[in-house]
Design a protein around this motif. Structure first.
Motif, mmCIF file in Angstrom:
data_model
loop_
_atom_site.group_PDB
_atom_site.id
_atom_site.type_symbol
_atom_site.label_atom_id
_atom_site.label_comp_id
_atom_site.label_asym_id
_atom_site.label_seq_id
_atom_site.Cartn_x
_atom_site.Cartn_y
_atom_site.Cartn_z
ATOM 1 N N PHE A 200 5.573 85.102 6.171
ATOM 2 C CA PHE A 200 5.648 85.191 4.711
ATOM 3 C C PHE A 200 5.636 86.653 4.241
ATOM 4 O O PHE A 200 5.986 86.946 3.099
ATOM 5 C CB PHE A 200 4.485 84.436 4.063
ATOM 6 N N ARG B 218 10.526 81.515 0.534
ATOM 7 C CA ARG B 218 9.913 82.833 0.800
ATOM 8 C C ARG B 218 10.138 83.264 2.242
ATOM 9 O O ARG B 218 10.549 84.384 2.519
ATOM 10 C CB ARG B 218 8.404 82.777 0.521
ATOM 11 N N LEU B 219 9.895 82.368 3.166
ATOM 12 C CA LEU B 219 10.033 82.792 4.575
ATOM 13 C C LEU B 219 11.503 82.900 4.986
ATOM 14 O O LEU B 219 11.887 83.803 5.745
ATOM 15 C CB LEU B 219 9.197 81.915 5.516
ATOM 16 N N TRP C 298 6.173 73.286 5.230
ATOM 17 C CA TRP C 298 6.012 74.038 3.984
ATOM 18 C C TRP C 298 6.803 73.422 2.834
ATOM 19 O O TRP C 298 7.835 72.786 3.043
ATOM 20 C CB TRP C 298 6.450 75.508 4.205
ATOM 21 N N ASP D 257 3.300 87.841 10.259
ATOM 22 C CA ASP D 257 3.179 86.752 9.283
ATOM 23 C C ASP D 257 4.562 86.570 8.660
ATOM 24 O O ASP D 257 5.073 87.481 7.993
ATOM 25 C CB ASP D 257 2.141 87.180 8.223
ATOM 26 N N GLU E 49 7.684 77.699 -0.561
ATOM 27 C CA GLU E 49 7.201 78.469 0.598
ATOM 28 C C GLU E 49 8.330 78.693 1.607
ATOM 29 O O GLU E 49 8.471 79.795 2.161
ATOM 30 C CB GLU E 49 6.021 77.735 1.248
ATOM 31 N N ASN F 166 12.965 86.147 4.139
ATOM 32 C CA ASN F 166 12.588 87.181 5.108
ATOM 33 C C ASN F 166 13.473 87.122 6.353
ATOM 34 O O ASN F 166 13.813 88.152 6.936
ATOM 35 C CB ASN F 166 11.102 87.054 5.490
#
Ligand SMILES: C[S@@+](CC[C@H](N)C(=O)[O-])C[C@H]1O[C@@H](n2cnc3c(N)ncnc32)[C@H](O)[C@@H]1O
Length: 332
Positions: free
Chosen positions: A225, A251-252, A244, A223, A248, A255
């Motif tokens: 996220f 956030r990704l 998104w 995932d 959002e 990562n």
């Protein structure tokens, strides 16, 4: 010589286009082109195979024929044309999955667009407001819809994949990771065009499970996220950020940033909304994002600002022989 049409005719044409789209959607749902794959059939036989009312089916085929989709033969049977052949479920590269994902009551995109008035009124996705859950949740609960979505993405990008693969010299990167890469179509194109590279495909577990095996790439399920445990020299995000909201995306993207080594690069493959009033499919895809998801299509400035917030610097924008561009970022 092109004929000038009046403003009234222009508007009527746009409005009644959706009748034709409905006809195409139902033809795909009934799999008429597959029934005709082995040759012409009488309407009664086609009605029997598609469980429809023969006189009504005839009227639909007559209308579709007038747009070049299906053709009648001298003895009154119907057969495929090059256009209807694109609606065959089992023909590689056909439009069937995209049409099924898009049209007819119950199809996700159709359901999203029913919510356009609500989306414009409230700023929340139309789909969610009509169905009490997001399209993602809806597809998660309906594996056949998610499988059709995976194929639709592959088929929608039939010409985009090769264009992205040849737009830049991917051979500068030994390992290329496609994050949210679906069933691996774009990654396969890049690897095929650059024999010295290897790949990593990252997507949700049930999505990568449907990816055709390819010995040139490894598969990582997860995932984005939560975390992206993938080490690569280039990270690709195609048609991911447009799904998104800015929050959002950040956030990704953080990562991705966390997974990246300093010399690695991030390639955002998306359409860039141009300034000006000209027709641009991205402006319509933006509405599609508004009704279907929390996302949007973005301008160059919006991409640069969004990525900056997530710790990236824009290095260059590479056009491709398709409506999508490659925005190349490095860690800031
Ligand atoms: C619009 S599709 C694009 C797919 C592919 N990149 C392409 O261009 O064809 C978005 C992709 O993001 C994936 N996705 C959505 N949510 C995800 C999550 N939380 N973690 C990983 N992948 C996700 C979907 O399964 C889907 O494959």
């Amino acid at each position: 010589m092109s004929q000038q049409i009046s403003a009234e005719e222009q508007v009527l044409g746009i409005v009644t286009n959706h009748w034709q789209a409905h006809g195409v959607g139902l033809a795909a749902k009934l799999e008429l082109a597959d029934h005709l794959a082995d040759g012409p059939l009488a309407v009664e036989e086609l009605a029997k195979r598609s469980r429809t009312h023969a006189p009504s089916l005839y009227r639909m085929l007559r209308a579709l024929e007038s747009t070049g989709i299906f053709a009648s033969t001298e003895n009154g049977s119907f057969e495929n044309t090059p256009a209807s052949d694109c609606l065959r479920r089992n023909k590689p590269g056909s439009n069937w999955a995209w049409v099924r994902f898009t049209l007819c009551p119950g199809a996700p995109v159709y359901e999203g667009w029913r919510g356009l008035p609500l989306a414009v009124e409230t700023g929340e996705p139309g789909f969610d407001q009509l169905h009490g859950k997001s399209n993602w949740e809806n597809m998660e609960a309906n594996p056949e819809a998610y499988s059709i979505f995976n194929l639709a993405m592959r088929d929608l990008a039939a010409t985009i994949g090769p264009a992205v693969a040849s737009a830049i010299d991917w051979s500068r990167y030994n390992v290329i990771a496609d994050i949210g890469g679906g069933i691996g179509s774009q990654l396969s194109e890049i690897l095929a065009a650059h024999p010295n590279t290897r790949g990593i495909l990252f997507d949700l577990p049930h999505v990568v499970a449907e990816a055709p095996k390819n010995e040139r790439f490894d598969v990582v399920a997860g995932d984005f996220f939560a975390s992206i445990p993938v080490e690569a020299d280039a990270y690709v995000l195609r048609w991911v950020l447009h799904d998104w909201s800015d929050e959002e995306c950040i956030r990704l993207l953080r990562n991705v940033r966390e997974a990246m080594q300093p010399k690695a690069r991030l390639m955002i493959v998306e359409s860039i909304i141009p300034g000006g009033s000209q027709f641009d499919m991205g402006k319509w895809m933006d509405l599609n994002m508004m009704v279907m998801a929390t996302g949007k299509e973005r301008t160059e400035a919006e991409f640069a600002a969004l990525l900056k917030n997530a710790g990236f610097e824009l290095i260059s924008i590479e056009p491709t022989a398709s409506p999508l561009s490659i925005l190349v970022f490095e860690p800031a």
